[in-house]
Structure formats: C-alpha cells, structure tokens
Design a protein around this motif. Structure first.
Motif, PDB file in Angstrom:
ATOM      1  N   PHE A 264       1.630 -10.170   5.894  1.00  0.00           N
ATOM      2  CA  PHE A 264       2.960  -9.382   5.927  1.00  0.00           C
ATOM      3  C   PHE A 264       2.197  -8.033   4.899  1.00  0.00           C
ATOM      4  O   PHE A 264       1.519  -8.612   4.526  1.00  0.00           O
ATOM      5  CB  PHE A 264       4.301 -10.173   4.748  1.00  0.00           C
ATOM      6  CG  PHE A 264       4.598 -10.920   5.707  1.00  0.00           C
ATOM      7  CD1 PHE A 264       5.804 -10.267   6.902  1.00  0.00           C
ATOM      8  CD2 PHE A 264       3.949 -12.428   5.401  1.00  0.00           C
ATOM      9  CE1 PHE A 264       7.134 -11.542   7.651  1.00  0.00           C
ATOM     10  CE2 PHE A 264       4.789 -13.095   6.713  1.00  0.00           C
ATOM     11  CZ  PHE A 264       5.482 -13.031   7.534  1.00  0.00           C
ATOM     12  N   VAL A 265       3.383  -7.395   5.486  1.00  0.00           N
ATOM     13  CA  VAL A 265       3.217  -5.563   4.107  1.00  0.00           C
ATOM     14  C   VAL A 265       4.460  -5.672   3.814  1.00  0.00           C
ATOM     15  O   VAL A 265       5.684  -5.693   4.194  1.00  0.00           O
ATOM     16  CB  VAL A 265       2.805  -4.918   5.387  1.00  0.00           C
ATOM     17  CG1 VAL A 265       4.191  -3.921   6.451  1.00  0.00           C
ATOM     18  CG2 VAL A 265       2.349  -2.902   4.633  1.00  0.00           C
TER      19      VAL A 265
ATOM     20  N   GLY B  90      -7.567   0.779  -5.318  1.00  0.00           N
ATOM     21  CA  GLY B  90      -7.364   1.648  -5.646  1.00  0.00           C
ATOM     22  C   GLY B  90      -7.084   2.274  -4.642  1.00  0.00           C
ATOM     23  O   GLY B  90      -6.327   1.619  -3.300  1.00  0.00           O
ATOM     24  N   GLU B  91      -7.082   4.392  -4.480  1.00  0.00           N
ATOM     25  CA  GLU B  91      -6.844   4.843  -3.303  1.00  0.00           C
ATOM     26  C   GLU B  91      -8.101   5.255  -2.163  1.00  0.00           C
ATOM     27  O   GLU B  91      -8.993   4.796  -2.488  1.00  0.00           O
ATOM     28  CB  GLU B  91      -6.402   6.063  -4.139  1.00  0.00           C
ATOM     29  CG  GLU B  91      -5.378   6.125  -5.176  1.00  0.00           C
ATOM     30  CD  GLU B  91      -4.842   7.575  -4.944  1.00  0.00           C
ATOM     31  OE1 GLU B  91      -4.542   8.782  -4.171  1.00  0.00           O
ATOM     32  OE2 GLU B  91      -4.957   7.796  -6.669  1.00  0.00           O
ATOM     33  N   VAL B  92      -7.928   4.749  -0.669  1.00  0.00           N
ATOM     34  CA  VAL B  92      -9.294   4.874  -0.855  1.00  0.00           C
ATOM     35  C   VAL B  92      -8.092   5.352   0.967  1.00  0.00           C
ATOM     36  O   VAL B  92      -6.762   6.224   1.401  1.00  0.00           O
ATOM     37  CB  VAL B  92      -9.416   3.356  -0.075  1.00  0.00           C
ATOM     38  CG1 VAL B  92      -9.341   2.989  -0.750  1.00  0.00           C
ATOM     39  CG2 VAL B  92      -7.560   2.242   0.765  1.00  0.00           C
TER      40      VAL B  92
ATOM     41  N   ILE C 168      -2.783  -7.564  -1.360  1.00  0.00           N
ATOM     42  CA  ILE C 168      -3.635  -7.109  -1.790  1.00  0.00           C
ATOM     43  C   ILE C 168      -3.439  -5.641  -1.640  1.00  0.00           C
ATOM     44  O   ILE C 168      -2.037  -5.097  -1.508  1.00  0.00           O
ATOM     45  CB  ILE C 168      -4.603  -6.320  -0.363  1.00  0.00           C
ATOM     46  CG1 ILE C 168      -5.130  -7.583  -0.102  1.00  0.00           C
ATOM     47  CG2 ILE C 168      -5.366  -5.708   0.084  1.00  0.00           C
ATOM     48  CD1 ILE C 168      -5.224  -7.890   1.287  1.00  0.00           C
ATOM     49  N   LEU C 169      -3.477  -4.566  -2.689  1.00  0.00           N
ATOM     50  CA  LEU C 169      -2.852  -3.770  -3.696  1.00  0.00           C
ATOM     51  C   LEU C 169      -3.763  -2.221  -3.615  1.00  0.00           C
ATOM     52  O   LEU C 169      -4.863  -2.308  -3.528  1.00  0.00           O
ATOM     53  CB  LEU C 169      -2.360  -3.632  -4.770  1.00  0.00           C
ATOM     54  CG  LEU C 169      -1.615  -2.883  -5.695  1.00  0.00           C
ATOM     55  CD1 LEU C 169      -0.149  -3.077  -4.920  1.00  0.00           C
ATOM     56  CD2 LEU C 169      -1.461  -2.941  -7.038  1.00  0.00           C
ATOM     57  N   VAL C 170      -3.061  -1.378  -2.776  1.00  0.00           N
ATOM     58  CA  VAL C 170      -3.520  -0.417  -2.119  1.00  0.00           C
ATOM     59  C   VAL C 170      -2.530   0.554  -2.370  1.00  0.00           C
ATOM     60  O   VAL C 170      -1.441   0.618  -2.375  1.00  0.00           O
ATOM     61  CB  VAL C 170      -4.095  -0.509  -0.991  1.00  0.00           C
ATOM     62  CG1 VAL C 170      -4.922   0.570  -0.478  1.00  0.00           C
ATOM     63  CG2 VAL C 170      -4.692  -1.417  -0.216  1.00  0.00           C
TER      64      VAL C 170
ATOM     65  N   ASN D 283       1.091  -1.487   0.328  1.00  0.00           N
ATOM     66  CA  ASN D 283       0.252  -0.009  -0.086  1.00  0.00           C
ATOM     67  C   ASN D 283       0.833   1.507   0.000  1.00  0.00           C
ATOM     68  O   ASN D 283       2.509   1.141   0.223  1.00  0.00           O
ATOM     69  CB  ASN D 283      -0.940   0.147   1.400  1.00  0.00           C
ATOM     70  CG  ASN D 283      -0.123   0.002   2.483  1.00  0.00           C
ATOM     71  OD1 ASN D 283       0.336   1.468   2.889  1.00  0.00           O
ATOM     72  ND2 ASN D 283      -0.420  -0.854   3.231  1.00  0.00           N
ATOM     73  N   GLY D 284       0.307   2.642   0.026  1.00  0.00           N
ATOM     74  CA  GLY D 284       0.905   3.603  -0.502  1.00  0.00           C
ATOM     75  C   GLY D 284       1.148   3.818  -1.993  1.00  0.00           C
ATOM     76  O   GLY D 284       0.405   3.895  -2.692  1.00  0.00           O
ATOM     77  N   TRP D 285       2.550   4.439  -1.612  1.00  0.00           N
ATOM     78  CA  TRP D 285       3.142   5.335  -3.102  1.00  0.00           C
ATOM     79  C   TRP D 285       3.845   3.666  -3.478  1.00  0.00           C
ATOM     80  O   TRP D 285       4.471   3.265  -3.307  1.00  0.00           O
ATOM     81  CB  TRP D 285       3.952   6.344  -2.905  1.00  0.00           C
ATOM     82  CG  TRP D 285       4.437   6.856  -4.623  1.00  0.00           C
ATOM     83  CD1 TRP D 285       3.730   6.852  -5.610  1.00  0.00           C
ATOM     84  CD2 TRP D 285       5.939   6.543  -4.535  1.00  0.00           C
ATOM     85  NE1 TRP D 285       4.543   7.080  -6.237  1.00  0.00           N
ATOM     86  CE2 TRP D 285       6.729   6.965  -6.330  1.00  0.00           C
ATOM     87  CE3 TRP D 285       6.755   6.278  -3.605  1.00  0.00           C
ATOM     88  CZ2 TRP D 285       7.333   6.933  -7.329  1.00  0.00           C
ATOM     89  CZ3 TRP D 285       7.853   6.788  -4.837  1.00  0.00           C
ATOM     90  CH2 TRP D 285       8.167   7.346  -6.184  1.00  0.00           C
TER      91      TRP D 285
END
Length: 368
Positions: A271-272, A255-257, A232-234, A206-208
C-alpha cells in the motif's frame, strides 16, 4: 497540434524541474520523445536548489526570483513578486516559443503579452491557486474570476482532475498524474527485492513528510502494528513525527531519492500512504502523483475519506479510506487485511483500474 520543433519554455515558481514530479515527467517527455529544446524560468526558493540533479540532460535555466522558501508569513508577498517578475520576463518571449506555465500565478501574468506577441501558453494548473491560501472572500472571488478568464484565453488549460472547477472552459484537458512509462521501465529494471524491508504488510510513505500529510497517524500505525507492518519511508523529513518514524526498527528510511528510485520502492510495497489534512481546502481536492504510481505499479492506496477527488479510487475498491484522525479505524482495517490475507483483492482491483488509464506520455501525446 503544436509543432515539436519549437522551443518549450517552462515558467514555474520553483527552483528545479526535477524536484516537481509532474515537471520532471514533462521534461523527459519533451527531451526524449519530442526532442525539443527546453528552458526553465524559475524561482529559486532555497539557495543552490536550482541544480537539476535528477535530469541526465541539460536545460537552459534563468532564475528571476530568489528566496522566500516554501512557507511563512511572507510567502504571499513573494507570489505577488513572482507574478510581477514573470510579466516583465514576458517582454523577452519570442512568438515562436511555446510557454508551459505552471499555475495561475505564472499563466495569468503571461497572458496579456501573449495576445500582443502571439506566443502560445499551455496553462498547467496542477494546484488551483485560489484554493492554496485562506484569502479574504472578495480577493478569492476575484481570483476565481481571473482563473476562469485565464482558462478560456490560453491555448490549452491542463488539469489533473476537473473536480476543482465550478466553471466550463473548452480549453480544459485532463492529464491524470500517471507515471512515465520510461521511468516505470527503469524502476523495474533496477528493482532488487532483497534491498527492501519485508513483513506481512509493507506500507510505502513517500514525498513531503510533513505535519499536513498524516505523519502522526502513520507513526501510531508503525508502533501499534510493529509485528505485522513495516514501512518504506522516502522523502524530506519535515516534522517531529516523521523524524521519530524514520528511527523505528520496522521502518526503512531511504532519504530523498530520484523519481525512478521512488517508483522502484512501490514494487516492494503493498500500500501507499496518501493523507491530506482536510483543514486546508486544496487538500480536499488533492490529485496525488502517488495514486497514479500505485495504479500503474499494482499497489493499494490508503487515503483519508475527506479527500473528495479519491472517489473514483474508492468506487474501484482499491483504497483503505477512513477519517484523517481516526487511527483506531485504520489500525482495524490494516489488521483485517493482514489476518485475512486480503492483499490479493486490492492488487486485482488495482490492475483493473490500471487498464483504464494511459501512462503520462500516452495522455500528453493526445494533448500536445
């Protein structure tokens, strides 16, 4: 200690507070916990980006600079213009105001007028300015001197970690990038397990989603381990690798959330992924919000070994840490976790680490 009845003016070189996680958490803290009046003096980098879409309360906003975007050959000139605009704005600040200045580029031009008018500056140094760009050595030395001068002369200097600093200042207070208790609770309330992709191992990205964040690495992982690993892509897609990743069958792109929705996705993850291109000096001293999110939500952390500030995470055995471009080693480590069911070890270790750190509100309350 500061009296809560004063007005807080957040001077930050960005379009909206709600698009910067640290300031989003700050705004919610000041509004809900301290019941303060908040204003934002900002730089609208992209047209119409200054709308606070993720805050459910109103703030006063004044845009003093427009244009420039987030990169390119002219960005340094825009930062110089920002500092000039901030200095000119300082003539309008009242003595009773408390100024929360994001970055040296905001705090330094406010400092001189604060000595004349008496308003207090809280210098939030989320990214050390002298490390952001490849400055010529004489300019970098001058900036480092001015950063130390600013640190010692503001009311409070807040940093996410002390590893970036080679000087002592009695004004420095550490505010780790932990999530907000309020947002954690909201994420848990809204979480629905059935809404998210599942597999033997789920990695949160996630993020940029840009080139400097290891997108080429996680893309290869998604391809090689597609039978066992889902993603999971954010966030905002900003490179070809991220775009290709978003279209894969074992990837769920949201998307962007909002911040609470992003935190909700951690509850469905093991994991992140937090990679930072070590070619840039500032990236070796990254202080990711994702680490705090993972610590408080029980998720392991994938981080490239060049990131020096992740040392405390490595010692706590909550990370998979390999060289930035070593896809093979990362593949082997993830396969080992899947084949030997080692997810529980990481979750147990992360819980122990979580007990050592307070959430964002608890930490900030001790400072202001």
């Amino acid at each position: 200690m500061l009296t809560d009845k004063r007005k807080y003016c957040i001077v930050a070189p960005l379009s909206a507070l709600s698009i910067r996680t640290r300031l989003y958490k700050l705004a919610n803290f000041l509004h809900y916990q301290k019941q303060c009046e908040i204003s934002h003096v900002g730089w609208e980098r992209v047209e119409n980006e200054s709308v606070e879409v993720n805050l459910d309360f109103s703030i006063k906003k004044r845009i003093i600079l427009r244009g420039g975007g987030y990169g390119g050959s002219k960005i340094k000139l825009y930062y110089i213009l920002w500092m000039l605009k901030v200095f000119l704005y300082s003539f309008k600040i009242k003595k009773s105001d408390i100024i929360w200045a994001l970055g040296f580029e905001s705090a330094f031009p406010l400092l001189l007028m604060s000595k004349l008018k008496g308003y207090k500056i809280i210098f939030d140094d989320a990214d050390r300015f002298s490390m952001l760009f490849a400055f010529p050595r004489p300019i970098k030395k001058l900036l480092q001197y001015l950063e130390e001068f600013t640190s010692k002369n503001v009311y409070i200097h807040i940093v996410p970690g002390k590893e970036r600093y080679d000087f002592y200042s009695p004004k420095i207070h550490e505010l780790k990038n932990m999530p907000s208790r309020r947002v954690i609770n909201k994420a848990k309330e809204n979480y629905n397990d059935s809404d998210y992709i599942k597999n033997k191992l789920v990695i949160n990205v996630n993020g940029w989603l840009g080139e400097g964040r290891g997108m080429h690495v996680i893309l290869q992982i998604a391809k090689v381990l597609k039978e066992d690993v889902s993603i999971i892509l954010v966030g905002k897609i900003d490179c070809e690798a991220a775009l290709e990743l978003s279209k894969m069958e074992n990837v769920q792109y949201l998307g962007e959330v909002s911040n609470d929705k992003a935190l909700e996705t951690y509850l469905a993850s093991d994991f992140v992924f937090t990679y930072y291109d070590p070619q840039h000096e500032i990236n070796k001293y990254a202080e990711s919000n994702k680490w705090g999110d993972a610590i408080k939500l029980g998720v392991g952390i994938i981080v490239n070994e060049e990131v020096l500030t992740a040392n405390y995470l490595n010692k706590a055995n909550v990370t998979i840490s390999v060289p930035y471009d070593d896809v093979l080693q990362l593949t082997d480590r993830l396969s080992d976790i899947v084949n030997n069911n080692k997810k529980r070890e990481y979750k147990s270790n992360i819980q122990s680490l979580s007990n050592k750190y307070g959430d964002f509100e608890e930490q900030l309350s001790k400072i202001i």
